[in-house]
Each structure stands twice: as structure tokens, then as C-alpha cells.
Design an enzyme around this catalytic site. Sequence first.
Site, PDB file in Angstrom:
ATOM      1  N   HIS A 144      25.060  -2.422 -17.074  1.00 26.80           N
ATOM      2  CA  HIS A 144      25.462  -1.403 -16.087  1.00 26.80           C
ATOM      3  C   HIS A 144      26.618  -1.894 -15.221  1.00 26.80           C
ATOM      4  O   HIS A 144      26.767  -1.479 -14.077  1.00 26.80           O
ATOM      5  CB  HIS A 144      24.284  -1.027 -15.184  1.00 26.80           C
ATOM      6  CG  HIS A 144      23.326  -0.037 -15.785  1.00 26.80           C
ATOM      7  ND1 HIS A 144      22.547  -0.335 -16.867  1.00 26.80           N
ATOM      8  CD2 HIS A 144      23.034   1.247 -15.464  1.00 26.80           C
ATOM      9  CE1 HIS A 144      21.802   0.720 -17.184  1.00 26.80           C
ATOM     10  NE2 HIS A 144      22.081   1.691 -16.349  1.00 26.80           N
ATOM     11  N   GLU A 171      23.746  11.032 -25.189  1.00 25.95           N
ATOM     12  CA  GLU A 171      25.187  10.893 -24.970  1.00 25.95           C
ATOM     13  C   GLU A 171      26.043  11.249 -26.179  1.00 25.95           C
ATOM     14  O   GLU A 171      27.002  12.020 -26.044  1.00 25.95           O
ATOM     15  CB  GLU A 171      25.513   9.482 -24.464  1.00 25.95           C
ATOM     16  CG  GLU A 171      25.048   9.192 -23.042  1.00 25.95           C
ATOM     17  CD  GLU A 171      23.589   8.772 -22.928  1.00 25.95           C
ATOM     18  OE1 GLU A 171      22.932   8.653 -23.986  1.00 25.95           O
ATOM     19  OE2 GLU A 171      23.106   8.566 -21.805  1.00 25.95           O
TER      20      GLU A 171
HETATM   21  C1  LIG Z   1      21.747   5.537 -22.704  1.00 25.78           C
HETATM   22  C2  LIG Z   1      21.418   5.713 -21.275  1.00 25.78           C
HETATM   23  N1  LIG Z   1      21.670   6.900 -20.682  1.00 25.78           N
HETATM   24  C3  LIG Z   1      21.381   7.082 -19.388  1.00 25.78           C
HETATM   25  C4  LIG Z   1      20.848   6.077 -18.642  1.00 25.78           C
HETATM   26  C5  LIG Z   1      20.539   6.269 -17.180  1.00 25.78           C
HETATM   27  N2  LIG Z   1      19.089   6.377 -17.007  1.00 25.78           N
HETATM   28  C6  LIG Z   1      18.342   5.315 -16.684  1.00 25.78           C
HETATM   29  S1  LIG Z   1      16.722   5.654 -16.662  1.00 25.78           S
HETATM   30  C7  LIG Z   1      16.994   7.264 -17.078  1.00 25.78           C
HETATM   31  C8  LIG Z   1      15.839   8.184 -17.219  1.00 25.78           C
HETATM   32  C9  LIG Z   1      14.898   7.733 -18.271  1.00 25.78           C
HETATM   33  O1  LIG Z   1      13.818   8.598 -18.317  1.00 25.78           O
HETATM   34  P1  LIG Z   1      12.555   8.241 -19.179  1.00 25.78           P
HETATM   35  O2  LIG Z   1      12.980   7.796 -20.525  1.00 25.78           O
HETATM   36  O3  LIG Z   1      11.627   9.374 -19.094  1.00 25.78           O
HETATM   37  O4  LIG Z   1      11.962   6.958 -18.446  1.00 25.78           O
HETATM   38  P2  LIG Z   1      11.346   6.864 -16.979  1.00 25.78           P
HETATM   39  O5  LIG Z   1      12.441   6.455 -16.069  1.00 25.78           O
HETATM   40  O6  LIG Z   1      10.754   8.156 -16.623  1.00 25.78           O
HETATM   41  O7  LIG Z   1      10.323   5.775 -17.091  1.00 25.78           O
HETATM   42  C10 LIG Z   1      18.354   7.511 -17.220  1.00 25.78           C
HETATM   43  C11 LIG Z   1      18.938   8.811 -17.549  1.00 25.78           C
HETATM   44  C12 LIG Z   1      20.646   4.836 -19.278  1.00 25.78           C
HETATM   45  N3  LIG Z   1      20.196   3.777 -18.605  1.00 25.78           N
HETATM   46  N4  LIG Z   1      20.917   4.687 -20.582  1.00 25.78           N
END
Ligand SMILES: Cc1ncc(C[n+]2csc(CCOP(=O)(O)OP(=O)(O)O)c2C)c(N)n1
Lengths: 331, 325
Positions: free
Chosen positions: A129, A60
Site C-alpha cells: 500500500h 479491479e
Molecule cells: C485488490 C484490493 N482492492 C481493494 C483493497 C482495499 N480494501 C481493503 S479491505 C477491503 C474490503 C474487504 O472486504 P472483505 O473481503 O469483505 O473483508 P473484511 O474487511 O470485511 O474482513 C478493501 C476494498 C485491497 N486491499 N485490495
Amino acid sequence: MREITLSQAVNEAIAEEMRRDPTVFLLGEDVAEAGTPFKVLSGLVEEFGTERIIDTPIAEPGFVGLAVGAAMTGARPIVDLMFGDFIYLVMDQLCNQAAKQHYMSGGKLSVPMVLRTNLGATRRSAAQHSQSLQALVAHIPGLKVAMPSSAYEAKGLMKTAIRDNNPVVIFEDKLMYQDKAPVPEEEYLIPFGEANVKREGRDITLIATSSMVQVAEKAAETLAAEGISAEVIDPRTIVPLDEATLLASVRKTSRAIVIDEGHQSYGVTAEIASRLNEKAFYHLDAPVLRMGAMDVPVPFSPALEDITVPTPEGVVANARKLCAGEMINAA
Amino acid sequence: MAKGKTNTEDYLRMYRQMVRIRTFEDNANQLYLSAKMPGLTHMYSGEEAVAVGICEALTDNDRITSTHRGHGHCVAKGAEFKEMFCELLGKEEGYCRGKGGSMHIADQSHGNLGANAIVGGSMGIATGSALRAKLQGADDVTVCFFGDGATAQGLLYEVMNMAALWNLPVIYACENNGYSEYTKTEEIAAGSITARAEAFGIEAFRIDGQDVLAVNELTQKLVARCRNGEGPFFIELETYRYHGHHVGDINREYYRSKEEEKDWKQNRDPIVRFRSWLVDQGIASEEEIEAMNAEIEKDATEAVAYAEAAKYPDAAEVDMHVYAD
Ligand SMILES: Cc1ncc(C[n+]2csc(CCOP(=O)(O)OP(=O)(O)O)c2C)c(N)n1
Ligand SMILES: [Mg+2]
């Protein structure tokens, strides 16, 4: 008039402005094929391609910084920040960089960018959230802040934001994406700094933002049945703020409640209430009341979450007391 | 399969913990599908060998930080079903008295410093926990779990730099499940993930996250080295999530094919693989394993029923715990 959802309204506004101005592009997480988790941007990548609807990594501060730089050098970026709660991550780029460039450069640089994000609790999404953080950015000179309360406002304000030469933060209520409202087919813009008197009344003014406009309108219905005539005003943008319309209303009704979903302390409600006190004091029959979210992190449990936000019943109860001349919160 | 822990009891415990995670998730998913769970949740199914392989190399005194996909870490670190389901349903007896929910479960008693709804949000916390250990001369190790998507967060590089400079006892465990939300990892991660850690002089490993023994064996070594002042370390674990990004992500063919999902489930399932190894090695019979599975299933069913009937926190709790006494 046709009715469309708030989500469709935002989508239309962005599509129209992207057709109109080739320098407009959008970036954020899962905005292209996925069209955001709320599906607000579905279809845009098909029309504009991945050059203008750009999926970013989960970085971000990085992509907001990119938007600032692109805006300073001739583009009009729209940043999609998935949840309003992530504003904390981008504060430096937004508040130290975007907000101050124009002033620091003596008017030579400008940052025509939009950061669209959301607010709103009661979605059972817990403390990180669910926040409504508009006060944080409204505090910073150089940023404009829009808070649409329906599909109609969402479209008109988004189009104005994209054409504005300043950084604008738009907070959409994430619980309202599927709510429909009449939205004209013809193009329209809603100027910043023009409040909307949603309902006229004599006895009390309910000033409400975004998600709280519906709360105020419901309260006004109930009050009407009891013989209390409430005026409901939606400022639509909190920076700039249409003080004149708010003051004119309060001078007429002589009572006011200000309702916003951000935390009550040091919040949007406090700012508006103090302006009314400063500028309409001699017209007031009662202290101006603030109603914000409780000063607690948003709890997950439904049993707790629902009591942290202003409700129509709460507004009605307070309005009744004010109109009956009972000094609420008097020491 | 590589050799991790070495006695029968340890192997069976690892198997049990993996099945407990899978069973917990199946029940949580069911709660969502039957509209009994408030909000959304992110399933850990498919990634069990990562959490279990790592946490079985830790003691209760060692800390972990977890993610939005955190039920697996929580179970693997020793949490109970009852308190976990209560938390998922927002009940008073939940680990966080219903205040945190799925994305914020923390279990202080077993060293779980908490799930986190901010991607990458726990990287500072984990590294800070390791700094405290070093400053206070404690020998506990902290494991920081995060996803492939989280490697895009700048915070990771700030804290890895400090961890490397100061030799902190922290292990960065990157669960690479191939996706961050609805996007493939290769579209959001440039270059090599382990090379980023190596750039700070951190020893980094890339291993099969579906092989619980391999994960456990490596982690045991790294934990011992951390206790010996040789940290930090970085592990990238190749794994897969079986469900959507969250329970509501059902139609996902636009970003991930059914064939790919089937391939991982049929050919690389960590539980199936470990189960047949246990049987082949004569560590457990099919009957013993079935009995264990049934017992876990029963545990979960009872915990769900308990949580459904449990009471919500009293309204008066809403403004408790904003500040510590
Ligand atoms: C700072 C932030 N940006 C965006 C999000 C929204 N978000 C939640 S999970 C996610 C994907 C995370 O991917 P990864 O780190 O690969 O974990 P996975 O869900 O695959 O276990 C996103 C973009 C968030 N919660 N926090
Ligand atoms: Mg991932």
C-alpha cells in the site's frame, strides 16, 4: 487567492467536468456514500447520483475493463483505483487493452478514460500500500501519465485528463490530500507536456515529480543559504515529457539531479537522466544523478521505511558534491 | 450448540484462543488510540469463532493463508503475543522483523503463510500450497481465509476451477461479515456465494460463524475428507466485525446502524455464547473462566510492554531479504 486542499481540488475538477460533459462518469470501490477512504470524492454522489458515481465490487480488472469498453463507445469514464499498488491487478486492461486500441485500429477507436490513483510511502502502510508505480505505466506507449505536485496541479491536470482522448493515469500523492495551495476560483486547465519552473537557479537543476517537488524545494532553500543556487522543475506530466524546458535549464546550470519516488532502478529518474545525457551532454559539468526510492519493497517499520525515500538532506548532500566537482558514484 | 471437539481440554483451549484474539485486538486498538502504533490495522473482534473453530481442526503442519483482518487467524494458528505485538510496532523481534506489520504477519512455525494486504491476494497461494501437497504426496490441508468482499475477485474463480479439476486439499473459508469496507455485501455480491463454488462442483456449506463448535465440527469433517483426497471444499461463515473497517473508521453510522452492532454484540457474541455453554455443561466454572481471562489479559499487557520497549531493526536491515540466498 483562496487556498484549498489537494483533495478538494480533485473533487472540484471532477465535479466541474461532470457538469460540463454528461458523458463523464466515475466508478470504483466505495466512491459514492463513502467518498473513497481518503474522502476525496465526498459530496459527488449527492450531486450526480449513483448512476454517475458508481460503487463497484472489489473487482479491479473487471471495472477497469468496463471503463475501457465504455470509453471506446462514447463515454468518458474516470476510474478510481483506491491504491496505486493495485495497478498490478489491472495491467492487462490498462496496457494491453486501453493503451493499444487507438494504434491497433489504425486510429479508428479511442479510449478517453482517466485512471486516478495514488503513490507515496512513509504512511506506515507496508509493502502493498505504499508503492509509487508511475514508471510501470509510463513505459507503455499509448498511456499518458500525470503527476500533480500540489492542489493547483491536481485540479488543472485532472480537468485536462478528463478532456483528453487517450487513457490517462493520474498519480496523486496520498500524503498530500490535506495539503493546501492557492487555487483560482476561475476555471483553468494545465496542458500536458508543460513543465513548471518552480524556482529559478544558476548552479544546479533539481527535476522532481509529485511528492518529490516539496523535497526538492526544501533542498533548494538549504542550498541557497550555502550559496548554491538551485533551479527546481516539476515536469507535471512524465508522458508527455517537456524535454525542452528540462534541457534549457540543464544547459544553463550544467548539473542536474532527478528525483522521483518510484524505485530508482529502471525508473522515471533513469529515463529523464538519460535524455539529459543524450541531448545536453556537452553542457554538463557532472554526471546527471538519479534519486529514487531504494530498490527494496517498502518496509513497514518506521525505522526502515523513512530511509527508503529521497529526503531534502539527501538531495542537499548530493547537490553539494556535484557542485564541488566531486564525482559521485565514480568507480 | 453443535458438538465439535470432544474433550474438556479441547473446549477450554477453544475458549482460551477466542479470548486471546479478543484481548489481542483490544490491546492493538488501544495502541492505535494512544498513537503508539504506526499506521492502521483491521480488528478481528466479533469473528473469533471462525478462526478458532477452523484452526482448532488443523495441525501445525496444515497451512492457512490470511487477510488484512488477520490477527485472529494468526493467534488461532498458534502465534505468540510477544512476536505479534513486536511486529505491529515495527520491532526487530516481530514475526517479520518489523518488515511486514499488521497486514503481513506470517508465522511459518505454525503454518501461517501470511496475512495479505491485497484483497483476495492469497487465493492463488493457498491453492498452490494445496497443489504442492498433492504433488508431493503430503497429507496437509490448506485453508484459505477471505472476506465476502473478496469473492468479487476473479482470481477466486480461476483457482477454484483448478482446485476442483485436480481435487486439491484446500478449503475456501469465506468470512461473510456483511460488509466490505463501507458497503453492504448485498450491494456488491450478486446471487449466492456458495452457488458460485457449487458451479465448479465444489461442495459448499453456509454456517453460523458465531458458533465455534459448529464451525469446528464441520471443519474437522472437511479436513479429514481433504486428507482423503476429496477436496476442495467451500464454507461461507456468517459473522460480524465489531469495530470499523479499520481502527480509524469510527463514525460509521452512514453505512451501519448502532442498533445492528448492538444486536450482534448482545445476542450473538461467540465468546459469551461459548462461555455460557461451558458453564452449563459443567466444563468450567465462572471462577475458572474469570481466572483464565485475567491470565490472558496479563499476558497481553506484558507482551505490549515488552514490544514497546523492544528495539527497532537496525538500519542495515533495510536491504536484507530482497532476494533469498
Ligand atoms: C485488490 C484490493 N482492492 C481493494 C483493497 C482495499 N480494501 C481493503 S479491505 C477491503 C474490503 C474487504 O472486504 P472483505 O473481503 O469483505 O473483508 P473484511 O474487511 O470485511 O474482513 C478493501 C476494498 C485491497 N486491499 N485490495
Ligand atoms: Mg467483509
